[in-house]
Design an enzyme around this catalytic site. Sequence first.
Site, PDB file in Angstrom:
ATOM      1  N   GLY A  27      10.768  -6.268   8.003  1.00  0.00           N
ATOM      2  CA  GLY A  27      11.461  -5.089   7.480  1.00  0.00           C
ATOM      3  C   GLY A  27      10.462  -3.983   7.229  1.00  0.00           C
ATOM      4  N   GLN A  35       7.003   3.678   3.740  1.00  0.00           N
ATOM      5  CA  GLN A  35       5.837   2.903   4.181  1.00  0.00           C
ATOM      6  C   GLN A  35       5.133   3.559   5.363  1.00  0.00           C
ATOM      7  OE1 GLN A  35       8.161  -1.037   4.260  1.00  0.00           O
ATOM      8  NE2 GLN A  35       6.085  -1.668   3.764  1.00  0.00           N
ATOM      9  N   LEU A  38       3.975  -5.357   4.172  1.00  0.00           N
ATOM     10  CA  LEU A  38       3.003  -4.716   5.066  1.00  0.00           C
ATOM     11  C   LEU A  38       2.177  -3.668   4.326  1.00  0.00           C
ATOM     12  CD1 LEU A  38       5.232  -4.231   8.262  1.00  0.00           C
ATOM     13  CD2 LEU A  38       3.478  -5.984   7.866  1.00  0.00           C
ATOM     14  N   HIS A  69      14.169  -6.192  -0.934  1.00  0.00           N
ATOM     15  CA  HIS A  69      12.762  -5.777  -0.913  1.00  0.00           C
ATOM     16  C   HIS A  69      12.641  -4.347  -0.365  1.00  0.00           C
ATOM     17  CE1 HIS A  69       8.338  -6.628   0.082  1.00  0.00           C
ATOM     18  NE2 HIS A  69       8.593  -5.525   0.773  1.00  0.00           N
ATOM     19  N   GLU A  70      13.351  -4.068   0.734  1.00  0.00           N
ATOM     20  CA  GLU A  70      13.234  -2.750   1.375  1.00  0.00           C
ATOM     21  C   GLU A  70      13.901  -1.649   0.535  1.00  0.00           C
ATOM     22  OE1 GLU A  70      11.130  -2.586   3.622  1.00  0.00           O
ATOM     23  OE2 GLU A  70      11.029  -4.707   4.121  1.00  0.00           O
ATOM     24  N   HIS A 114      11.662  -0.334  -2.008  1.00  0.00           N
ATOM     25  CA  HIS A 114      10.719   0.673  -1.497  1.00  0.00           C
ATOM     26  C   HIS A 114      11.314   2.077  -1.613  1.00  0.00           C
ATOM     27  CE1 HIS A 114       7.263  -1.411   0.178  1.00  0.00           C
ATOM     28  NE2 HIS A 114       8.019  -2.264   0.845  1.00  0.00           N
TER      29      HIS A 114
HETATM   30 ZN    ZN Z   1       7.442  -4.052   1.644  1.00  0.00          ZN
END
Ligand code: ZN
Length: 172
Positions: free
Chosen positions: A45, A50, A94, A136-137, A140
């Site tokens: 993902g 990011q 990441l 999780h995404e 962000h």
């Molecule tokens: Zn992440």
Amino acid sequence: MILDIVSYPDPRLNRACAPVREITGEIRTLVADMFETMYASRGVGLAAPQVGRPLRIIVMDPAQKESPPAPRVFVNPALERSGERILSEQEGCLSVPLNYRSDVLRYSAVFVTATDLDGGCFAEMLSGFPSIVLQHEVDHLNGVLFIDHISRLRRSLYDSKVKKWLNRANTA
Ligand code: ZN
């Protein structure tokens, strides 16, 4: 085009992102680049902040390890968490350096509403690993990293490791 991934402790990862107002050619290109970047990094993902773009866009492919590619795009996702709390084991990111991993409490399921790349709205229920990746995404997009969910002690140990690593990188 493969984009540079922003790494912790870059402050761009701590900011809430703005909604996408219209699906333009520029947005479609960004999404294609995000997929290319995610697959090149073997991630499951990736969220737009990011890659340094403060927009509410997520790409993911939680099935990629065992199945043929199943890319998913969520623009302006809104989540309703449901089910019980479950442990997401050895979560990583990441944008979190040194390949750091930790268990994180998540919800077992989410109901998501979002916009697709044709500008249409959709809604669906996700459970299991795809639901964890989506939680999780979406974090962000709100300026939250998985390391914000771990204990204060684990976090300070990790932060000192990162500090040492950055010092070494700066003096090398
Ligand atoms: Zn992440």
